[in-house]
Structure formats: C-alpha cells, structure tokens
Design a protein around this motif. Structure first.
Motif, PDB file in Angstrom:
ATOM      1  N   HIS A 157       0.832  -1.204   0.000  1.00 42.26           N
ATOM      2  CA  HIS A 157       0.000   0.000   0.000  1.00 42.26           C
ATOM      3  C   HIS A 157       0.869   1.257   0.000  1.00 42.26           C
ATOM      4  O   HIS A 157       0.523   2.268  -0.617  1.00 42.26           O
ATOM      5  CB  HIS A 157      -0.899   0.030   1.239  1.00 42.26           C
ATOM      6  N   LEU A 158       1.987   1.177   0.726  1.00 44.75           N
ATOM      7  CA  LEU A 158       2.878   2.343   0.813  1.00 44.75           C
ATOM      8  C   LEU A 158       3.395   2.721  -0.586  1.00 44.75           C
ATOM      9  O   LEU A 158       3.377   3.890  -0.974  1.00 44.75           O
ATOM     10  CB  LEU A 158       4.047   2.022   1.752  1.00 44.75           C
ATOM     11  N   ALA A 159       3.809   1.708  -1.337  1.00 43.00           N
ATOM     12  CA  ALA A 159       4.309   1.968  -2.692  1.00 43.00           C
ATOM     13  C   ALA A 159       3.188   2.463  -3.608  1.00 43.00           C
ATOM     14  O   ALA A 159       3.395   3.341  -4.456  1.00 43.00           O
ATOM     15  CB  ALA A 159       4.942   0.707  -3.268  1.00 43.00           C
ATOM     16  N   GLU A 160       2.001   1.907  -3.405  1.00 42.70           N
ATOM     17  CA  GLU A 160       0.853   2.311  -4.210  1.00 42.70           C
ATOM     18  C   GLU A 160       0.532   3.796  -3.944  1.00 42.70           C
ATOM     19  O   GLU A 160       0.313   4.576  -4.880  1.00 42.70           O
ATOM     20  CB  GLU A 160      -0.331   1.440  -3.777  1.00 42.70           C
ATOM     21  N   ALA A 161       0.548   4.171  -2.683  1.00 42.68           N
ATOM     22  CA  ALA A 161       0.255   5.567  -2.325  1.00 42.68           C
ATOM     23  C   ALA A 161       1.341   6.501  -2.850  1.00 42.68           C
ATOM     24  O   ALA A 161       1.053   7.600  -3.336  1.00 42.68           O
ATOM     25  CB  ALA A 161       0.128   5.703  -0.808  1.00 42.68           C
ATOM     26  N   GLU A 162       2.577   6.053  -2.754  1.00 39.78           N
ATOM     27  CA  GLU A 162       3.695   6.856  -3.260  1.00 39.78           C
ATOM     28  C   GLU A 162       3.501   7.142  -4.759  1.00 39.78           C
ATOM     29  O   GLU A 162       3.696   8.266  -5.221  1.00 39.78           O
ATOM     30  CB  GLU A 162       5.010   6.102  -3.012  1.00 39.78           C
ATOM     31  N   ALA A 163       3.091   6.123  -5.491  1.00 44.17           N
ATOM     32  CA  ALA A 163       2.899   6.292  -6.936  1.00 44.17           C
ATOM     33  C   ALA A 163       1.766   7.283  -7.229  1.00 44.17           C
ATOM     34  O   ALA A 163       1.876   8.118  -8.123  1.00 44.17           O
ATOM     35  CB  ALA A 163       2.611   4.943  -7.591  1.00 44.17           C
ATOM     36  N   VAL A 164       0.697   7.204  -6.457  1.00 48.54           N
ATOM     37  CA  VAL A 164      -0.423   8.139  -6.656  1.00 48.54           C
ATOM     38  C   VAL A 164       0.030   9.565  -6.354  1.00 48.54           C
ATOM     39  O   VAL A 164      -0.230  10.497  -7.120  1.00 48.54           O
ATOM     40  CB  VAL A 164      -1.623   7.767  -5.754  1.00 48.54           C
ATOM     41  N   LEU A 165       0.743   9.720  -5.245  1.00 47.37           N
ATOM     42  CA  LEU A 165       1.211  11.059  -4.873  1.00 47.37           C
ATOM     43  C   LEU A 165       2.171  11.620  -5.913  1.00 47.37           C
ATOM     44  O   LEU A 165       2.101  12.796  -6.266  1.00 47.37           O
ATOM     45  CB  LEU A 165       1.935  11.001  -3.535  1.00 47.37           C
ATOM     46  N   ARG A 166       3.061  10.765  -6.379  1.00 50.67           N
ATOM     47  CA  ARG A 166       4.031  11.212  -7.375  1.00 50.67           C
ATOM     48  C   ARG A 166       3.310  11.726  -8.615  1.00 50.67           C
ATOM     49  O   ARG A 166       3.641  12.778  -9.149  1.00 50.67           O
ATOM     50  CB  ARG A 166       4.969  10.050  -7.732  1.00 50.67           C
ATOM     51  N   ARG A 167       2.295  10.960  -9.036  1.00 50.30           N
ATOM     52  CA  ARG A 167       1.530  11.368 -10.218  1.00 50.30           C
ATOM     53  C   ARG A 167       0.836  12.715  -9.973  1.00 50.30           C
ATOM     54  O   ARG A 167       0.865  13.611 -10.805  1.00 50.30           O
ATOM     55  CB  ARG A 167       0.510  10.285 -10.561  1.00 50.30           C
ATOM     56  N   ARG A 168       0.239  12.844  -8.780  1.00 43.46           N
ATOM     57  CA  ARG A 168      -0.451  14.113  -8.461  1.00 43.46           C
ATOM     58  C   ARG A 168       0.521  15.284  -8.487  1.00 43.46           C
ATOM     59  O   ARG A 168       0.229  16.350  -9.031  1.00 43.46           O
ATOM     60  CB  ARG A 168      -1.055  14.048  -7.046  1.00 43.46           C
ATOM     61  N   ILE A 169       1.667  15.101  -7.852  1.00 44.28           N
ATOM     62  CA  ILE A 169       2.655  16.184  -7.775  1.00 44.28           C
ATOM     63  C   ILE A 169       3.160  16.523  -9.177  1.00 44.28           C
ATOM     64  O   ILE A 169       3.238  17.690  -9.570  1.00 44.28           O
ATOM     65  CB  ILE A 169       3.827  15.773  -6.855  1.00 44.28           C
ATOM     66  N   ASN A 170       3.487  15.504  -9.947  1.00 44.65           N
ATOM     67  CA  ASN A 170       4.018  15.743 -11.294  1.00 44.65           C
ATOM     68  C   ASN A 170       2.985  16.441 -12.179  1.00 44.65           C
ATOM     69  O   ASN A 170       3.315  17.367 -12.930  1.00 44.65           O
ATOM     70  CB  ASN A 170       4.483  14.431 -11.922  1.00 44.65           C
ATOM     71  N   GLN A 171       1.730  15.995 -12.067  1.00 41.37           N
ATOM     72  CA  GLN A 171       0.686  16.644 -12.868  1.00 41.37           C
ATOM     73  C   GLN A 171       0.563  18.119 -12.484  1.00 41.37           C
ATOM     74  O   GLN A 171       0.432  18.995 -13.345  1.00 41.37           O
ATOM     75  CB  GLN A 171      -0.660  15.932 -12.663  1.00 41.37           C
ATOM     76  N   HIS A 172       0.626  18.357 -11.183  1.00 42.70           N
ATOM     77  CA  HIS A 172       0.540  19.743 -10.721  1.00 42.70           C
ATOM     78  C   HIS A 172       1.613  20.600 -11.384  1.00 42.70           C
ATOM     79  O   HIS A 172       1.322  21.663 -11.939  1.00 42.70           O
ATOM     80  CB  HIS A 172       0.678  19.803  -9.198  1.00 42.70           C
ATOM     81  N   TRP A 173       2.864  20.134 -11.348  1.00 43.09           N
ATOM     82  CA  TRP A 173       3.948  20.968 -11.887  1.00 43.09           C
ATOM     83  C   TRP A 173       3.873  21.089 -13.405  1.00 43.09           C
ATOM     84  O   TRP A 173       4.182  22.135 -13.969  1.00 43.09           O
ATOM     85  CB  TRP A 173       5.315  20.468 -11.405  1.00 43.09           C
ATOM     86  N   MET A 174       3.447  20.039 -14.072  1.00 47.32           N
ATOM     87  CA  MET A 174       3.303  20.154 -15.533  1.00 47.32           C
ATOM     88  C   MET A 174       2.240  21.205 -15.865  1.00 47.32           C
ATOM     89  O   MET A 174       2.430  22.026 -16.758  1.00 47.32           O
ATOM     90  CB  MET A 174       2.972  18.790 -16.137  1.00 47.32           C
TER      91      MET A 174
END
Ligand code: UD1
Ligand code: CA
Length: 451
Positions: free
Chosen positions: A230-247
C-alpha cells in the motif's frame, strides 16, 4: 458551525512489519500523518486532535505543535479511539470530522464536501463511501429496499451475500458533536473485543435520524496503508499528483514516471526536468532551468536559468545562470553566485564562489570564500582539514589558481594573484603576485589589470 477534527493514529500496524510508527513512514518526503493533518487543516481553526496509542510518544514528538493529542490506552477499537478525543473537543465544537492517519491521499476538498453535505443533513451523521470491486477489507454499506443506509458490516463478520456488496465504508465521517458524545457510550463491544465506530450508523438509524452518504469520486483517495505494498501504491499516486501539478504549472517533465518530486518542492515556469531526477526536501528551483538527467537536488535553492545534470546538490544555493555537472557534488553551505561554472568531478562544501568563477575539472573546495571571476585550475584542492579542525581559505577577485594547486588552509590568496601548476600554497600570497613551487614562493609581481 464550528468544526473540530479527529485523526485516528493509535492502532498497532502489525502488517507493516516495522520498528518505526506506521504513520511516520514517509511518502514523497513527508510523514504519512502530515497529509491527514493537512487535509483537515483548512476546515478548522482549532488544531486537530490526534489519537495516539501504540508508539504514541514518537508520533507526538514528530508532529509537535500543530496538533493536540489524546492517548488511547489500551486500543479498544475505532469508537473507543474517538471517545478519547471527547475531553478536548466537547463544548468547543458542534461538528466533528473523523479521519485516519493512515489514509494520506484524501483531498482537503473531499473533506470539505463531506462537511457541506453534513451541513444540509437534518440527521447527525454523514460519511464517505466508495463503489469498488476491490473490497480492500473495508466494511460494507448495508441499505434497505428504499436505498437508505441502515448499517455498516465489517468484512470479518459479513455473510457471503454481504461480502458481495460493492459499496464500501471509506472510514471518514462528519458527525454532530453532541449526538456523537451521547452515542459513543451506547456502542456495544464486538465479539472481537473492540468498539466499532461503524456502529454509529445503526444507532442513528434506530434513533430515527438521517444518515447521509457521499460517494468518493476518485478511488485512489481511499488507499489506506496497512503494509508496504500500500505504501508503494500511495507513493505512486502522490508522485503522479505532484508531477501533474507541476506540468500544469508550466514545468516540462520529459518522463514523469521517472521524475521524483517531493511534496514541498517548488519549481519555476519553463524549467525542464530530465528523467531519473530526484527533487527532495525544501528545494526551490527557479524558472527556465534544466535539471537532470540523473540528478539529486535536496534542500537546495536554485535560481533562474541554471543547468544541473548528472550531479548531487544538497543544502546548497545556486544563484542565476549557474551550470553544474556532470558529476558534481555540492554539499551543505555551498553558495555559487551568478554565472558560476562547475564542471566534472568537483566538490564544494561550505564555500562561496563569486560571480562568474569557473572550476571546470577535478577540484575540492571546502570552507573557502572565493571572489568573482576566479579561475580554479584542474585538480585544485583546499586542504582545509589539518587533522583537528577545519581551516578557511580566502581567494580574492580575478585570481588564477594553476592546475593541481594545493591551498593549505588557513591561507589567503590576494586579488589578481596567480599560482603555478603544482604549487603547494602554505603562506598567504599578496595581491598581484605569482607564486610557484613546493612550498609556493612569490617569484614575480604582476601588473594590475593583466589578470
Ligand atoms: C475501519 C472501519 C471499516 C473501514 C476501514 C477503512 C471500523 C470498525 N471499521 O476498519 O469499516 O472500511 O476502516 O479503512 O471502524 N485505530 C485507533 N485505535 C483503535 C483502532 C484503530 O486509533 O483502537 C485507528 C488506526 O490507527 C487506523 C484507523 O483507526 O488509523 C483504522 O483502524 P483499522 O484497525 O485499520 O480499521 P479497519 O479494520 O481497517
Ligand atoms: Ca486499516
């Protein structure tokens, strides 16, 4: 309506298999529980109440000032956990939102919506639900023939028909405070020996009161962390959210899947980030920069139009138009002024390099102050450590340090001076003089302005 927030964090997390409190495990560079605290923060001017228990002192220490704490000892279930917050909130708030510290992906907006729904509810309780074929061990929502919610049944005690229900209890509630304090003691102990907060639904229904449900649109918000998958799954979701934000803010990520930007990082417009780059901690990056590939920037400030590639930058400051790499290491206290060029295999620690200074190849600069327009020849070393303490080096403006110069600190090189290749500088060199040899001796005065 005044609102208070309760964040449950007392449970033991056996499945995480960890010596560290589960809620302090990091996601995108921040403790998991910080996300839960940030999600409730916009709702209330009161600090949230964190219910701690197992390894509670460590959690309390890590969070510090921006929360209040209620200790749950022993941990007798989610309803019992909420009860521990009563002394801190009773009489102070008329609505309570209850969330979990191990559900870091819930958005503030989602909690706000839930609260708004509860504001329109004549009854005492609103809760988030999720439609999903993946039950994740969540409780099931039981409804009557009119579609009205009747109860929540925990997976462990559900019948096969109930297990087939695809509407799940997310575990996040908005409750009228007076009713909550009155209802909690009416919850009876389960066969498992726990008091289930989910029993509130049945109690409200029995009281003839309205319970509202709010469907969660984005299922990723409901990821709760029980183990490392779950930790890795959440990390991936957060990473996507953060990256989308900056793009969307105007940053180009050549390959978002291999770009790791932590939650507190700030990036300016038209910066391009190449793959396999890690932007961590309290890093700020200006506009128009090129960062990466294969770069780590941690707790650093990088100005506009800088270029950093194949390098590690930690706790350093780069002003504008600095270029670094490949294979450079900037360490704590490195400060590169405008237009500094630092090429391959350089290391700078606790040092200031003035505007336009160049160190192209194989150098170590530590505890040094270097003026503007200095040329640091290949292989230059500040010998800053004498075995006991670190000593400073000072280099004036427009100095030319010859290749393979050893600067045995403490030592000063005056403005406009030069050293010959292989010089070992053990004594200060006056301005505008040329020093050569081992140990270095001044052999000639130089004309001012000749460089
Ligand atoms: C709970 C819900 C379930 C829901 C699921 C969603 C109950 C009885 N069940 O189940 O319906 O689908 O969450 O994730 O509420 N905690 C305490 N003290 C305790 C027990 C738990 O503070 O005595 C905290 C935990 O630290 C955790 C949260 O409450 O943050 C949830 O506890 P957990 O045991 O994971 O509940 P679930 O069995 O997942
Ligand atoms: Ca859980």
């Amino acid at each position: 309506m005044k609102l208070g927030a309760i964040v449950l964090a007392a449970g033991k997390s056996t499945r995480m298999k960890t010596a560290v409190p589960k809620v302090l495990h990091r996601l995108a560079g921040k403790a998991m529980i910080e996300y839960a605290l940030e999600a409730v923060q916009p709702l209330s001017s009161l600090p949230p109440v964190v219910v701690i228990g197992y390894q509670g002192e460590e959690v309390r220490k890590a969070i510090g000032e921006h929360a209040q704490f209620a200790l749950q000892e022993p941990q007798l279930g989610t309803a019992h956990a909420v009860l521990q917050a009563q002394p801190l909130l009773q009489g102070k708030v008329d609505t309570v939102v209850i969330t979990y510290a191990d559900m870091p992906l819930i958005r503030p907006q989602t909690l706000h919506n839930l609260w708004q729904v509860q504001q329109t509810n004549s009854g005492p309780l609103s809760l988030l639900t999720l439609k999903s074929t993946d039950s994740r061990g969540f409780g099931r929502i039981l409804r009557n023939q009119h579609g009205k919610i009747q109860a929540i049944i925990e997976e462990a005690v559900a019948s096969p028909e109930q297990l087939a229900i695809q509407e799940l209890n997310v575990g996040i509630y908005c409750v009228q405070a007076d009713w909550l304090w009155e209802a909690l003691p009416r919850i009876s102990i389960s066969p498992k020996g726990e008091y289930f907060l989910t029993d509130l639904v049945e109690l409200a229904v029995k009281d003839g009161l309205e319970v509202k449900t709010v469907p969660l649109a984005d299922p990723s918000e409901a990821i709760g962390i029980n183990h490392r998958l779950h930790l890795a799954e959440a990390e991936a979701v957060l990473r996507r959210r953060i990256n989308q934000h900056w793009m969307l803010e105007g940053v180009t990520l050549i390959d978002p899947e291999s770009t790791y930007i932590e939650a507190e990082v700030v990036i300016g417009q038209d910066t391009i980030v190449y793959p396999n780059t890690y932007l961590q901690g309290r890093t700020t990056i200006g506009a128009g920069c090129t960062i990466g590939p294969n770069t780590i920037v941690r707790d650093a400030q990088i100005g506009d139009r800088c270029q950093v590639y194949f390098s590690v930058v930690e706790k350093a400051i780069l002003e504008e138009e600095v270029d670094v790499g490949p294979y450079a290491h900037l360490r704590k206290g490195a400060h590169l002024a405008k237009g500094v060029h630092m090429g391959n295999f350089g290391e700078v620690k606790n040092s200031y390099l003035g505007p336009g200074t160049k160190m192209g190849h194989f150098s170590y600069i530590g505890d040094a102050t270097i003026g503007k327009g200095v040329n640091i020849g290949a292989g230059t070393i500040t010998c800053n450590y004498d075995g006991e303490k670190k000593n400073p080096t000072e280099i004036g403006e427009e100095v030319f340090i010859g290749s393979d110069t050893m600067l045995v600190a403490p030592v000063k090189v005056g403005k406009g001076a030069r050293t010959g290749a292989g010089a070992v500088v053990t004594k200060d060199i006056p301005p505008y003089s040329l020093a050569v040899g081992v140990p270095a001796r001044v052999i000639r005065k130089l004309k001012e302005g000749n460089g």
